[in-house]
Write a protein that holds these residues in place. Structure first.
Motif, mmCIF file in Angstrom:
data_model
loop_
_atom_site.group_PDB
_atom_site.id
_atom_site.type_symbol
_atom_site.label_atom_id
_atom_site.label_comp_id
_atom_site.label_asym_id
_atom_site.label_seq_id
_atom_site.Cartn_x
_atom_site.Cartn_y
_atom_site.Cartn_z
ATOM 1 N N THR A 212 -4.075 -10.895 4.571
ATOM 2 C CA THR A 212 -5.107 -11.674 4.219
ATOM 3 C C THR A 212 -6.011 -10.823 3.599
ATOM 4 O OG1 THR A 212 -4.846 -13.764 5.343
ATOM 5 C CG2 THR A 212 -6.802 -13.547 3.999
ATOM 6 N N ILE A 213 -6.400 -9.627 4.233
ATOM 7 C CA ILE A 213 -7.488 -8.850 3.895
ATOM 8 C C ILE A 213 -7.012 -8.115 2.609
ATOM 9 C CG2 ILE A 213 -8.777 -6.765 4.562
ATOM 10 C CD1 ILE A 213 -9.983 -9.136 5.949
ATOM 11 N N TYR A 214 -5.840 -7.333 2.888
ATOM 12 C CA TYR A 214 -5.169 -6.598 1.664
ATOM 13 C C TYR A 214 -5.025 -7.631 0.536
ATOM 14 C CZ TYR A 214 -4.193 -3.073 4.972
ATOM 15 O OH TYR A 214 -4.532 -1.865 5.694
ATOM 16 N N ARG A 215 -4.547 -8.846 0.578
ATOM 17 C CA ARG A 215 -4.401 -9.895 -0.540
ATOM 18 C C ARG A 215 -5.748 -9.965 -1.211
ATOM 19 N NH1 ARG A 215 -1.540 -13.162 3.245
ATOM 20 N NH2 ARG A 215 0.829 -12.439 3.359
ATOM 21 N N LEU A 216 -6.945 -10.241 -0.612
ATOM 22 C CA LEU A 216 -8.104 -10.256 -1.182
ATOM 23 C C LEU A 216 -8.628 -8.918 -1.637
ATOM 24 C CD1 LEU A 216 -9.854 -12.567 1.709
ATOM 25 C CD2 LEU A 216 -9.163 -13.095 -0.620
ATOM 26 N N PHE A 217 -8.253 -7.902 -1.251
ATOM 27 C CA PHE A 217 -8.696 -6.465 -1.753
ATOM 28 C C PHE A 217 -8.030 -6.491 -3.358
ATOM 29 C CE2 PHE A 217 -9.761 -3.933 2.402
ATOM 30 C CZ PHE A 217 -10.967 -4.293 2.486
ATOM 31 N N VAL A 218 -6.677 -6.512 -3.229
ATOM 32 C CA VAL A 218 -5.887 -6.402 -4.527
ATOM 33 C C VAL A 218 -6.458 -7.207 -5.690
ATOM 34 C CG1 VAL A 218 -4.012 -5.236 -3.364
ATOM 35 C CG2 VAL A 218 -3.926 -7.640 -3.843
ATOM 36 N N GLN A 219 -6.884 -8.307 -5.196
ATOM 37 C CA GLN A 219 -7.502 -9.191 -6.121
ATOM 38 C C GLN A 219 -8.638 -8.768 -7.077
ATOM 39 O OE1 GLN A 219 -8.085 -13.047 -4.904
ATOM 40 N NE2 GLN A 219 -5.963 -13.427 -4.345
ATOM 41 N N GLN A 220 -9.474 -7.304 -6.348
ATOM 42 C CA GLN A 220 -10.631 -6.783 -7.024
ATOM 43 C C GLN A 220 -10.107 -5.715 -7.936
ATOM 44 O OE1 GLN A 220 -13.425 -8.003 -5.936
ATOM 45 N NE2 GLN A 220 -12.141 -9.579 -4.847
ATOM 46 N N ASP A 221 -11.172 -5.158 -8.680
ATOM 47 C CA ASP A 221 -10.585 -4.148 -9.629
ATOM 48 C C ASP A 221 -10.974 -2.963 -8.919
ATOM 49 O OD1 ASP A 221 -10.425 -2.277 -11.622
ATOM 50 O OD2 ASP A 221 -12.552 -2.521 -12.476
ATOM 51 N N LEU A 222 -9.582 -2.443 -8.077
ATOM 52 C CA LEU A 222 -9.501 -1.354 -7.397
ATOM 53 C C LEU A 222 -9.853 0.002 -8.068
ATOM 54 C CD1 LEU A 222 -6.301 -2.275 -5.276
ATOM 55 C CD2 LEU A 222 -8.747 -2.375 -4.761
ATOM 56 N N LYS A 223 -9.860 0.063 -9.106
ATOM 57 C CA LYS A 223 -10.282 1.318 -9.906
ATOM 58 C C LYS A 223 -11.573 1.394 -9.936
ATOM 59 C CE LYS A 223 -6.344 1.036 -13.233
ATOM 60 N NZ LYS A 223 -5.932 1.048 -14.660
ATOM 61 N N SER A 224 -12.417 0.621 -9.581
ATOM 62 C CA SER A 224 -14.054 0.810 -9.625
ATOM 63 C C SER A 224 -14.441 1.355 -8.302
ATOM 64 C CB SER A 224 -14.596 -0.382 -9.882
ATOM 65 O OG SER A 224 -14.331 -1.540 -9.104
ATOM 66 N N PHE A 225 -13.390 1.483 -7.212
ATOM 67 C CA PHE A 225 -13.705 1.802 -5.921
ATOM 68 C C PHE A 225 -13.231 3.419 -5.466
ATOM 69 C CE2 PHE A 225 -13.913 -2.835 -5.866
ATOM 70 C CZ PHE A 225 -15.130 -3.057 -5.448
ATOM 71 N N SER A 226 -13.772 3.902 -4.580
ATOM 72 C CA SER A 226 -13.234 5.242 -4.060
ATOM 73 C C SER A 226 -12.594 5.266 -2.738
ATOM 74 C CB SER A 226 -14.203 6.285 -4.455
ATOM 75 O OG SER A 226 -15.240 6.198 -3.797
ATOM 76 N N PHE A 227 -11.753 6.059 -2.432
ATOM 77 C CA PHE A 227 -11.381 6.167 -1.095
ATOM 78 C C PHE A 227 -10.959 7.443 -0.694
ATOM 79 C CE2 PHE A 227 -9.734 2.338 -3.355
ATOM 80 C CZ PHE A 227 -9.991 1.349 -2.271
ATOM 81 N N PRO A 228 -12.277 8.426 -0.737
ATOM 82 C CA PRO A 228 -12.139 9.812 -0.581
ATOM 83 C C PRO A 228 -11.571 10.238 0.649
ATOM 84 C CG PRO A 228 -14.605 9.239 -0.398
ATOM 85 C CD PRO A 228 -13.776 7.930 -0.796
ATOM 86 N N HIS A 229 -11.663 9.409 1.912
ATOM 87 C CA HIS A 229 -11.187 9.991 3.038
ATOM 88 C C HIS A 229 -10.225 9.202 3.997
ATOM 89 C CE1 HIS A 229 -15.042 12.189 3.191
ATOM 90 N NE2 HIS A 229 -15.868 11.050 2.989
ATOM 91 N N LEU A 230 -9.839 8.077 3.258
ATOM 92 C CA LEU A 230 -8.776 7.198 3.761
ATOM 93 C C LEU A 230 -7.382 7.780 3.809
ATOM 94 C CD1 LEU A 230 -8.642 4.180 4.984
ATOM 95 C CD2 LEU A 230 -8.012 3.647 2.614
ATOM 96 N N ARG A 231 -6.854 8.076 4.915
ATOM 97 C CA ARG A 231 -5.516 8.577 4.911
ATOM 98 C C ARG A 231 -4.304 7.803 5.442
ATOM 99 N NH1 ARG A 231 -3.646 10.022 9.931
ATOM 100 N NH2 ARG A 231 -5.174 10.067 11.292
ATOM 101 N N HIS A 232 -4.709 6.738 6.035
ATOM 102 C CA HIS A 232 -3.865 5.864 6.564
ATOM 103 C C HIS A 232 -4.108 4.413 6.775
ATOM 104 C CE1 HIS A 232 -0.129 5.212 9.333
ATOM 105 N NE2 HIS A 232 -0.820 4.789 10.304
ATOM 106 N N CYS A 233 -3.270 3.534 6.568
ATOM 107 C CA CYS A 233 -3.525 2.005 6.524
ATOM 108 C C CYS A 233 -2.550 1.137 7.276
ATOM 109 C CB CYS A 233 -3.848 1.447 5.189
ATOM 110 S SG CYS A 233 -5.012 2.217 4.221
ATOM 111 N N VAL A 234 -2.613 0.400 8.043
ATOM 112 C CA VAL A 234 -1.671 -0.421 8.753
ATOM 113 C C VAL A 234 -2.230 -2.130 8.371
ATOM 114 C CG1 VAL A 234 -1.049 1.109 10.325
ATOM 115 C CG2 VAL A 234 -2.818 -0.493 10.885
#
Length: 543
Positions: free
Chosen positions: A285-307
């Motif tokens: 559910t978290i990921y489904r809500l995340f991808v409804q946002q404009d992901l291009k407007s956010f940065s993920f400089p340190h993130l390397r792994h997601c489960v």
């Protein structure tokens, strides 16, 4: 190294540790505290933006103080302590103090109603509760009193009549407390788990339970000592024990904690650019809500792994997240009763929709009703072999319920209660649950609990609760209702019934969908056929 070779090596190299005695507070937290006193255990951020860096040494000392507070109040080894807190630092301190002192910790979500909490206190025989002021006031206002055994009541963030102040107690207590030398089979945790019938049952874990979370931390979460891990999970669920406590700290990783009561997807996404979060775990559910946002407007400089865990994610969500972060969400499968049984580990290729492959150290299969291992492509029960020796991390049983405990075993197999099939490459594919439990946004909801709440309303003569597909939550609660004489179906009554369930039990259990019907399908013996209603709901599932 090829995918299959790397996976085979991972399984071959892993050798599960076995102990006669184990205490996570002493053998992990205190070891880090002594080895590296300045090592960060948590990076905690309040909703207002206040930041706290908590070291393992600080956590160790605070937990010792709290252990002394509880012991001084008469809490003894083997007694149960209910913990109903959000993401306050006190949650981690209290859980650690209970483990250290040999008390049984029973975490619960702050969404629980007073009625739910009183039931849990009575069922577990709890002697102490540590909670926030909102919950304390909720219990103070309840018509039914707390059981007399619950003699110690501590409130964390404010004052409440009849409750002791957490901070004052901890500050005045001694910082020295010798950890109890608990045997691995001694009880450590009590999680209330919803089932098909009756009120939630008590799932018991021993002090050996953390040992299995090396699988979770090392191989699935892929954690290293310099990682900052964010698990977006309610502290009342076993998933918090998995990824917000045992697994990261076994690996020496620090936890990122954002202490906010609700979930705001845009505000949460902003955290990745603001703090050095390297790994993340969240429900689908978290990921489904995340991808409804404009992901291009956010940065993920340190993130390397997601489960992700709880249910398979649809390929569209996985792809949109990959486009934004260049990372693949790796699925994992386990239960309140277990650790990670199956996962899409970093060393294997992902197959969208698949649960992945069996965890190292486990002999996981799909079996038939006779306990025979089924060949690829055939649907059966997901089962864990208990040979040559039962894992020390497997749940101890359902407290005071030997019949339900026995139903989880078939010969030398532990049955998860889920059905799946295995493909030719050894990947597992979830088919269905073997019971009627509803899994919505990571919350496990028993139909009986919702039906019991509905029947208390005078408008309801009969009800049957089943799961219904939902594009964001995975499943929602659907209630089929036969009205009592004198009541007429309407949108206003639907809203009234929803609010009634919210007030009687935890808000997350309320039926988001209500269907008024003249009668419910039943067997010859008069039992409601939830299977027919669930099939009706899922037959129109959007593709």
């Amino acid at each position: 190294m090829t995918d299959s070779t790397a996976y085979d090596k991972m399984r071959r190299d892993y050798s599960p540790a076995r102990h006669s005695h184990y205490n996570f507070a002493r053998d992990v937290i205190d070891v880090w505290a002594e080895k590296e006193p300045a090592k960060r255990a948590l990076l905690w951020v309040s909703e207002a933006g206040i930041r706290r860096d908590v070291t393992f040494a600080e956590l160790a000392e605070r937990s010792c103080r709290l252990a002394n507070v509880l012991a001084g109040a008469g809490v003894k080894r083997g007694d149960t302590v209910i913990i109903v807190l959000g993401r306050q630092l006190a949650w981690w301190e209290t859980l650690t103090a209970c483990i250290r002192a040999g008390f049984i910790a029973s975490p619960g979500t702050t969404q629980l109603s007073a009625k739910d909490l009183i039931y849990r206190a009575e069922a577990s025989g709890a002697v102490a509760i540590i909670t926030d002021s909102t919950t304390a006031q909720k219990l103070n206002a309840a018509k039914e009193p707390l059981p007399a055994s619950l003699a110690t009541k501590i409130v964390v963030d404010s004052e409440a009549e009849g409750w002791q102040d957490y901070e004052a107690l901890v500050a005045a207590a001694s910082p020295s407390f010798a950890a109890v030398n608990t045997a691995v089979e001694d009880s450590a945790l009590c999680y209330f788990t919803s089932g098909t019938t009756g009120y939630p049952k008590m799932t018991m874990h021993s002090h050996g339970y953390p040992l299995g979370h090396e699988i979770t931390g090392r191989y699935w979460l892929d954690l290293k000592p310099d990682d900052l891990h964010w698990n977006i999970s309610d502290t009342g669920w076993a998933k918090a024990a998995w990824s917000s406590y045992f697994a990261p700290w076994l690996m020496g990783a620090a936890l990122f904690v954002w202490d906010t009561p609700g979930f705001d997807p845009a505000a949460s996404l902003a955290m990745f650019g603001r703090y050095p979060i390297t790994t993340m775990c969240g429900a689908p559910t978290i990921y489904r809500l995340f991808v409804q946002q404009d992901l291009k407007s956010f940065s993920f400089p340190h993130l390397r792994h997601c489960v992700g865990a709880g249910e398979p994610l649809n390929p569209e969500v996985i792809e949109r997240w990959r486009e934004a972060t260049n990372l693949t969400i790796r699925d994992g499968y386990g239960q309140t009763e277990t650790v990670l049984l199956c996962g899409s580990f970093p060393c294997i290729d992902t197959k969208p929709g698949s649960m992945g492959k069996p965890s190292p150290g486990l002999d996981l299969h799909v079996i038939d009703e006779e306990g025979r291992i089924l060949p690829p492509g055939e649907e059966g029960d997901i089962a864990l072999s208990l040979l040559p020796i039962r894992p020390q991390w497997l749940f101890s049983g359902y407290r005071n319920d030997p019949e339900r405990t026995a139903s989880c075993f078939r010969g030398d197999w532990y049955l998860t209660g889920d059905r799946a099939y295995r493909d030719d490459e050894g990947y597992f594919w979830f088919v269905s649950r073997a019971d009627d439990v509803i899994l919505s946004s990571g919350y496990r909801i028993g139909p009986f609990e919702v039906e019991s709440a509905l029947i208390e309303h005078p408008a309801v003569m009969e009800s049957a609760v089943v799961s219904s597909p939902d594009p964001v939550r995975g499943e929602i609660v659907a209630a089929y209702i036969v009205l009592a004489k004198g009541f007429t179906a309407s949108a206003a009554l639907e809203k009234e019934l929803q609010n009634h369930v919210k007030s009687v039990t935890a808000p997350y259990k309320y039926p988001r969908k209500i269907i008024f019907t003249g009668e419910l399908p039943k067997t010859v013996s008069g039992k409601i056929r939830r299977t027919d209603l669930r099939a009706q709901e899922w037959s129109s599932k959007p593709q």
